[in-house]
Design an enzyme around this catalytic site. Structure first.
Site, PDB file in Angstrom:
ATOM      1  N   SER A 128      -1.343 -10.148   1.671  1.00 43.38           N
ATOM      2  CA  SER A 128      -0.287  -9.199   2.722  1.00 43.38           C
ATOM      3  C   SER A 128      -1.255  -9.369   4.878  1.00 43.38           C
ATOM      4  CB  SER A 128      -1.103  -7.844   2.185  1.00 43.38           C
ATOM      5  OG  SER A 128       0.557  -7.505   0.737  1.00 43.38           O
ATOM      6  N   PRO A 129      -1.360 -10.274   4.885  1.00 42.26           N
ATOM      7  CA  PRO A 129      -1.760 -10.661   6.083  1.00 42.26           C
ATOM      8  C   PRO A 129      -1.045 -10.080   7.324  1.00 42.26           C
ATOM      9  CG  PRO A 129      -1.623 -12.407   5.486  1.00 42.26           C
ATOM     10  CD  PRO A 129      -1.072 -12.077   3.447  1.00 42.26           C
ATOM     11  N   LEU A 130       0.897  -9.194   6.977  1.00 49.33           N
ATOM     12  CA  LEU A 130       1.494  -9.219   8.175  1.00 49.33           C
ATOM     13  C   LEU A 130       1.900  -8.132   7.496  1.00 49.33           C
ATOM     14  CD1 LEU A 130       3.131 -12.532   8.124  1.00 49.33           C
ATOM     15  CD2 LEU A 130       2.054 -11.534   9.883  1.00 49.33           C
ATOM     16  N   GLY A 131       1.051  -7.239   6.556  1.00 53.16           N
ATOM     17  CA  GLY A 131       0.811  -5.665   6.282  1.00 53.16           C
ATOM     18  C   GLY A 131       2.090  -5.907   5.521  1.00 53.16           C
ATOM     19  N   GLY A 178       4.974  -6.949   5.522  1.00 53.67           N
ATOM     20  CA  GLY A 178       6.415  -7.458   6.689  1.00 53.67           C
ATOM     21  C   GLY A 178       6.314  -6.476   7.489  1.00 53.67           C
ATOM     22  N   PHE A 179       5.765  -5.107   7.435  1.00 55.66           N
ATOM     23  CA  PHE A 179       5.324  -4.235   8.629  1.00 55.66           C
ATOM     24  C   PHE A 179       4.920  -5.207  10.429  1.00 55.66           C
ATOM     25  CE2 PHE A 179       4.310  -0.494  11.371  1.00 55.66           C
ATOM     26  CZ  PHE A 179       5.619   0.058  10.758  1.00 55.66           C
ATOM     27  N   HIS A 210      -7.666 -10.832 -11.271  1.00 59.14           N
ATOM     28  CA  HIS A 210      -6.379  -9.710 -10.664  1.00 59.14           C
ATOM     29  C   HIS A 210      -6.999  -8.490 -10.164  1.00 59.14           C
ATOM     30  CE1 HIS A 210      -2.019  -9.853  -9.539  1.00 59.14           C
ATOM     31  NE2 HIS A 210      -2.391  -9.772  -9.000  1.00 59.14           N
ATOM     32  N   TYR A 221       2.922 -11.784 -12.638  1.00 63.05           N
ATOM     33  CA  TYR A 221       4.753 -12.230 -11.213  1.00 63.05           C
ATOM     34  C   TYR A 221       5.874 -11.986 -12.144  1.00 63.05           C
ATOM     35  CZ  TYR A 221       1.143 -11.766  -7.632  1.00 63.05           C
ATOM     36  OH  TYR A 221       0.083 -11.749  -6.780  1.00 63.05           O
TER      37      TYR A 221
END
Length: 327
Positions: A202-205, A207-208, A123, A57
């Site tokens: 990415s538990p919220l997709g 951001g989607f 990773h 990152y």
């Protein structure tokens, strides 16, 4: 903030951690440093003890940011970082050779301003390096006091078992959410069997699932979602049905779609600790409030009835990146 144990490892973390990638990398311009540090301090003040970063990152920028921000509270937090790319450059392929793992560990320790890495993930699985060599190298780093726990990311069942036989795996970090449920088929049962914690990224997709993104949304030119098939305008339009259903369930609970999506993950297993990321304080507070939402069996059944059979449109990675997920 509630605490959770990652499997049988003894590693205790806040039920919700903070994925820190977006502060420096991947989602447009990096957050101004003082603002990013303020957000990290706010997370600590609100009970977050689990912070996720990686050499890749930046490369290195995000680790350096966390090192500065978390140094005053180092004894109160768990820092997870990752190795597996040459020089942290994802575009240059994979590199989990023992000598690179050691080099990354030394560099990460300096950037993080610490004398030990709490959780050191591979990773991505490197098909050119036997996983036994990877696990053995991290085992040696643990024996030397430079690392506390070993983790894998996006690894499959066979790889997990082989690695765990050499050095117990504390946690697997892979994508998991209401719009990517693949881990349920094989991964979660094996983690439960072996006593390995699960850290959904990415538990919220991406951001989607927050409901803040639709088919008309435009992303910064440096935002990696521009290259993700699942975020094409057509795919977003097709996937809106899922978000709309989640929104209706959330409204009935007096919550937001993001909170319900996170509470759903927390309800799956007691050894799951999601790491939603954000650059905004109000989103941080919204996400953390999800830990106080207890979904009933009826709530979970309603969610399953509404979205369980939904087929999401679009691949979750571009083809070149998808090819690096070697399980």
């Amino acid at each position: 903030m509630q605490k959770r144990l990652l499997g049988n490892s003894g590693l205790e973390v806040s039920a919700l951690g903070l994925g820190c990638m977006g502060l420096s990398f991947g989602l447009g311009p990096a957050t101004e440093r003082s603002a990013a540090i303020s957000l990290l301090h706010a997370a600590v003040d609100r009970g977050v003890t689990f912070f996720d970063t990686a050499e890749a990152y930046g490369p290195g920028d995000n680790e350096d940011l966390l090192g500065e921000a978390l140094a005053p509270v180092r004894d109160r937090v768990v820092i997870a970082t990752k190795f597996g790319f040459p020089g942290g450059r994802v575009a240059d392929g994979l590199d989990s050779r023992p000598e690179n793992i050691r080099a990354v560990a030394e560099a990460s320790l300096k950037r993080l301003r610490t004398d030990v890495i709490d959780l050191f993930y591979q990773h991505r699985v490197d098909p050119a390096v036997p996983i036994e060599d990877v696990a053995g190298t991290v085992r040696d780093l643990i024996a030397e006091g430079k690392v506390k726990h070993f983790g894998l990311s996006e690894a499959g069942v066979a790889t997990i078992r082989r690695a765990h036989a050499i050095q117990p795996v504390a946690a697997l970090q892979s994508e998991y959410s209401l719009w990517w449920r693949e881990p349920e088929a094989e991964i979660l049962p094996v983690l439960e069997e072996l006593g390995i914690g699960f850290v959904p990224f990415s538990p919220l997709g991406k951001g989607f699932l927050t409901g803040a993104i639709d088919s008309s949304t435009t992303f910064d030119s440096t935002d990696f979602r521009n290259s993700v098939p699942r975020f094409s305008a057509d795919a977003r339009a097709a996937n809106q049905t899922l978000v709309d259903a989640l929104g209706r369930i959330a409204a009935a609970r007096g919550a937001t779609p993001a909170q319900v999506a996170l509470a759903w993950l927390l309800a799956q297993k007691p050894w799951i600790a999601p790491i939603p990321g954000t650059t905004k304080l109000h989103r941080l507070e919204e996400n953390l409030a999800a830990a106080d939402i207890s979904l009933t069996a009826e709530d979970l059944a309603s969610i399953e009835a509404a979205v369980g059979g939904f087929e999401v449109t679009g691949e979750r990675y571009p083809a070149a990146m998808q090819a690096r997920i070697n399980r």
